[in-house]
Write a protein that holds these residues in place. Structure first.
Motif, PDB file in Angstrom:
ATOM      1  N   LEU A 140      70.089 -29.566 -33.282  1.00 48.03           N
ATOM      2  CA  LEU A 140      69.297 -29.762 -33.866  1.00 48.03           C
ATOM      3  C   LEU A 140      68.783 -30.856 -34.592  1.00 48.03           C
ATOM      4  O   LEU A 140      68.113 -31.608 -35.121  1.00 48.03           O
ATOM      5  N   LYS A 141      69.065 -30.021 -35.763  1.00 49.70           N
ATOM      6  CA  LYS A 141      69.263 -31.167 -37.351  1.00 49.70           C
ATOM      7  C   LYS A 141      69.039 -32.497 -37.294  1.00 49.70           C
ATOM      8  O   LYS A 141      68.892 -33.172 -37.890  1.00 49.70           O
ATOM      9  N   ILE A 147      62.198 -42.376 -30.501  1.00 48.86           N
ATOM     10  CA  ILE A 147      61.707 -41.755 -30.953  1.00 48.86           C
ATOM     11  C   ILE A 147      61.139 -40.939 -29.998  1.00 48.86           C
ATOM     12  O   ILE A 147      61.426 -39.285 -30.018  1.00 48.86           O
ATOM     13  N   ASN A 148      60.789 -41.204 -28.526  1.00 50.74           N
ATOM     14  CA  ASN A 148      60.331 -40.787 -27.566  1.00 50.74           C
ATOM     15  C   ASN A 148      61.809 -39.679 -27.000  1.00 50.74           C
ATOM     16  O   ASN A 148      61.229 -38.603 -26.639  1.00 50.74           O
ATOM     17  N   ARG A 155      62.307 -36.582 -29.433  1.00 51.30           N
ATOM     18  CA  ARG A 155      61.151 -36.005 -29.430  1.00 51.30           C
ATOM     19  C   ARG A 155      61.179 -34.816 -28.456  1.00 51.30           C
ATOM     20  O   ARG A 155      61.118 -33.619 -28.152  1.00 51.30           O
ATOM     21  N   GLY A 156      61.615 -35.698 -26.833  1.00 57.50           N
ATOM     22  CA  GLY A 156      62.177 -34.749 -25.826  1.00 57.50           C
ATOM     23  C   GLY A 156      63.635 -33.638 -25.595  1.00 57.50           C
ATOM     24  O   GLY A 156      62.891 -32.513 -25.933  1.00 57.50           O
ATOM     25  N   ARG A 157      64.701 -34.371 -26.609  1.00 59.74           N
ATOM     26  CA  ARG A 157      65.515 -33.568 -27.259  1.00 59.74           C
ATOM     27  C   ARG A 157      65.466 -32.417 -27.609  1.00 59.74           C
ATOM     28  O   ARG A 157      65.516 -31.531 -27.049  1.00 59.74           O
ATOM     29  N   ILE A 158      64.784 -32.833 -28.994  1.00 56.37           N
ATOM     30  CA  ILE A 158      64.218 -31.776 -29.681  1.00 56.37           C
ATOM     31  C   ILE A 158      62.913 -30.401 -28.474  1.00 56.37           C
ATOM     32  O   ILE A 158      63.846 -29.262 -29.276  1.00 56.37           O
ATOM     33  N   SER A 159      62.598 -30.873 -28.360  1.00 55.76           N
ATOM     34  CA  SER A 159      61.326 -29.865 -27.837  1.00 55.76           C
ATOM     35  C   SER A 159      62.244 -28.955 -26.880  1.00 55.76           C
ATOM     36  O   SER A 159      62.197 -27.648 -26.172  1.00 55.76           O
ATOM     37  N   GLN A 205      63.428 -38.454 -37.440  1.00 56.79           N
ATOM     38  CA  GLN A 205      62.552 -38.707 -39.140  1.00 56.79           C
ATOM     39  C   GLN A 205      62.838 -40.075 -39.491  1.00 56.79           C
ATOM     40  O   GLN A 205      62.449 -40.623 -39.706  1.00 56.79           O
ATOM     41  N   SER A 206      64.049 -40.506 -39.502  1.00 58.84           N
ATOM     42  CA  SER A 206      64.952 -41.765 -39.736  1.00 58.84           C
ATOM     43  C   SER A 206      63.903 -42.899 -38.741  1.00 58.84           C
ATOM     44  O   SER A 206      64.129 -44.081 -39.188  1.00 58.84           O
ATOM     45  N   ARG A 207      64.392 -42.863 -37.373  1.00 54.92           N
ATOM     46  CA  ARG A 207      63.148 -43.417 -36.424  1.00 54.92           C
ATOM     47  C   ARG A 207      61.565 -43.664 -36.811  1.00 54.92           C
ATOM     48  O   ARG A 207      61.815 -45.131 -36.814  1.00 54.92           O
ATOM     49  N   GLU A 208      60.837 -42.765 -37.642  1.00 52.89           N
ATOM     50  CA  GLU A 208      60.052 -43.227 -37.572  1.00 52.89           C
ATOM     51  C   GLU A 208      59.743 -43.431 -39.043  1.00 52.89           C
ATOM     52  O   GLU A 208      58.179 -44.440 -39.676  1.00 52.89           O
TER      53      GLU A 208
END
Length: 97
Positions: free
Chosen positions: A65-66, A42-43, A46-50, A73-76
């Protein structure tokens, strides 16, 4: 769920389940280690998306990005499920004995 899951927040999720193992396909699995891996994923995502969204030099690649957003979303969802089941099992044990 917190926006930034770190090693400092991790003990809040897993402190009461240490040393508990389950068997999956003939192998022992430590649920705490699974949660740690999911939180690390998840971390990372999030870093890659940012990075992709805020990169000044490159136009964001929408398909990547998608894909990252879908993986996040899956990992969360997996983490939520793991935490929900931990609390349910913890509750069952506390009322059974």
């Amino acid at each position: 769920m917190p926006d930034n899951l770190t090693n400092r927040t991790l003990p809040n999720f897993v402190h009461y389940r240490s040393n508990r193992h389950r068997v999956s396909q003939g192998q022992y699995v430590n649920p705490d280690e699974v949660k740690i891996k999911v939180i690390e994923d998840i971390n990372f995502l999030r870093g890659r998306i940012s990075h992709i969204k805020h990169s000044k030099f490159v136009t964001p690649n929408s398909s990547i990005l998608k894909t990252y957003e879908s993986m996040l979303q899956s990992r969360e969802s997996v983490l939520s499920w793991l935490l929900e089941n931990d609390y349910e099992e913890c509750d069952k044990r506390s009322h059974s004995g």
